[in-house]
Write an enzyme that holds these catalytic residues in place. Structure first.
Site, PDB file in Angstrom:
ATOM      1  N   SER A 250      34.014  74.263  23.440  1.00 40.36           N
ATOM      2  CA  SER A 250      35.371  73.796  23.159  1.00 40.36           C
ATOM      3  C   SER A 250      35.556  73.687  21.645  1.00 40.36           C
ATOM      4  O   SER A 250      34.653  74.002  20.877  1.00 40.36           O
ATOM      5  CB  SER A 250      35.594  72.434  23.816  1.00 40.36           C
ATOM      6  OG  SER A 250      34.858  71.461  23.100  1.00 40.36           O
ATOM      7  N   LYS A 251      36.730  73.178  21.287  1.00 45.00           N
ATOM      8  CA  LYS A 251      37.095  73.020  19.871  1.00 45.00           C
ATOM      9  C   LYS A 251      36.007  72.331  19.049  1.00 45.00           C
ATOM     10  O   LYS A 251      35.830  72.632  17.892  1.00 45.00           O
ATOM     11  CB  LYS A 251      38.368  72.163  19.770  1.00 45.00           C
ATOM     12  CG  LYS A 251      39.648  72.911  20.033  1.00 45.00           C
ATOM     13  CD  LYS A 251      40.804  72.206  19.359  1.00 45.00           C
ATOM     14  CE  LYS A 251      41.630  71.334  20.276  1.00 45.00           C
ATOM     15  NZ  LYS A 251      42.322  71.893  21.383  1.00 45.00           N
TER      16      LYS A 251
END
Ligand code: GLU
Length: 319
Positions: A250-251
């Site tokens: 993810s980010k």
């Protein structure tokens, strides 16, 4: 002929995980000489944005993927945008209703669930529904009806479900796995589970390749196919990508969204090379075009356990 699809939800930027699913679904179809369909799953209206849909198309093209049918190209089964297909979902719902496969549910927990979105892991739904409203008497129903608009739930048969997953192997779900699920929310919003089944059937999809996080949705979808007198496609669920810290990619692992990479000058071949490497299709993360992977593609090469991506590999994505 094989017909596969990629069905993104335009609620955010496409990231490496989505791109990996798209690449593998595309390769499966291209290796079989079939047709690839792009379908925009924007049934979750409040979360979907046209800007994201446009970016997804650009990102896919940038990667070197193409499709025979889709929102921009049209095709024999248009529209390829879920928000324009409501009448088909309502028709299916009517069928389920008249065959007694769905029942009204007056429990309020239903409202809290974002059933219009694909449940990426059923944990997001909370505890399994206990079936409270399934066996209400006509009087009890009438009494509740006067106070509340119900949601509609599908009554999952009390049988186990087995199916052969082309990537993950044989799958077994015990009777009632996941519980009775919502097909229409009390506010009238239709559920992802219903829309995806209606669309895959109407678009003649023979093969669905997607991430493991949708595995728990599969028995529900197969029950819906059967209840509607339709034949389910073949499913292949591929393991998800995890960051160096063992968390879902993810980010927090840096730049994992495609368009910022594209704008920063990262080459699409670098991205494809990494996606292919993480999917067991390359021994090293070397730059490659999707078309160069078609010849050697085989689903059996894709690992069956979660893939952890390395720090050094991710650093290749910063131009
Ligand atoms: N639209 C769903 C999602 O973005 C995927 C549906 C599917 O592949 O069945 O997660």
């Amino acid at each position: 002929m094989m017909r596969g699809r990629f069905a993104p939800t335009p609620s955010g930027l496409m990231h490496l995980g989505n791109a990996r699913t798209a690449l593998l679904a595309w390769l499966q179809v291209r290796a079989a000489g079939g047709s690839f369909i792009l379908r925009m799953e924007d049934i979750d209206r409040p979360r979907s944005k046209p800007e994201y849909a446009a970016r997804i198309l650009e990102d896919l093209r940038w990667l070197g993927l193409d499709w025979e049918e889709g929102p921009d190209t049209g095709g024999a089964f248009e529209p390829y945008v879920q928000s324009e297909r409501t009448s088909l979902y309502l028709e299916a719902l009517d069928k389920l209703r008249s065959s007694g496969r769905v029942y009204p549910c007056y429990c309020s927990r239903a409202e809290l669930m974002a059933v219009a979105s694909a449940p990426h892991g059923l944990a997001s739904e909370g505890p399994v529904y206990a079936g409270t409203c399934r066996s209400l008497s006509p009087e009890e129903r009438m009494e509740r009806e006067a106070r509340k608009t119900p949601s509609l739930r599908f009554a999952v048969p009390a049988e186990s479900m087995d199916y052969l997953d082309l990537a993950a192997g044989r799958q077994h779900f015990p009777p009632g796995a996941g519980g009775d699920f919502i097909v229409r929310r009390a506010d009238g919003i239709l559920a992802y589970q219903l829309a995806v089944v209606v669309d895959d059937a109407a678009m003649g999809i023979t093969d669905v390749l997607r991430g493991w996080d949708l595995m728990d949705s599969t028995p529900r979808q197969i029950w819906l196919f059967r209840a509607l007198g339709l034949v389910p496609p073949q499913y292949a669920h591929v393991p998800l990508l995890y960051g160096p810290d063992g968390e879902r990619l993810s980010k927090r692992h840096g730049s994992v969204a495609l368009s910022p990479m594209r704008e920063a000058g990262v080459r699409p071949e670098t991205v494809t090379g990494l996606l292919a490497y993480w999917s067991g299709l390359l021994d090293r993360p070397e730059p490659v075009k999707p078309s160069e992977l078609i010849g050697g593609f085989n689903l059996s090469l894709v690992p069956r356990s979660p893939v952890r991506v390395g720090e050094r590999e991710l650093s290749l994505l910063t131009a």
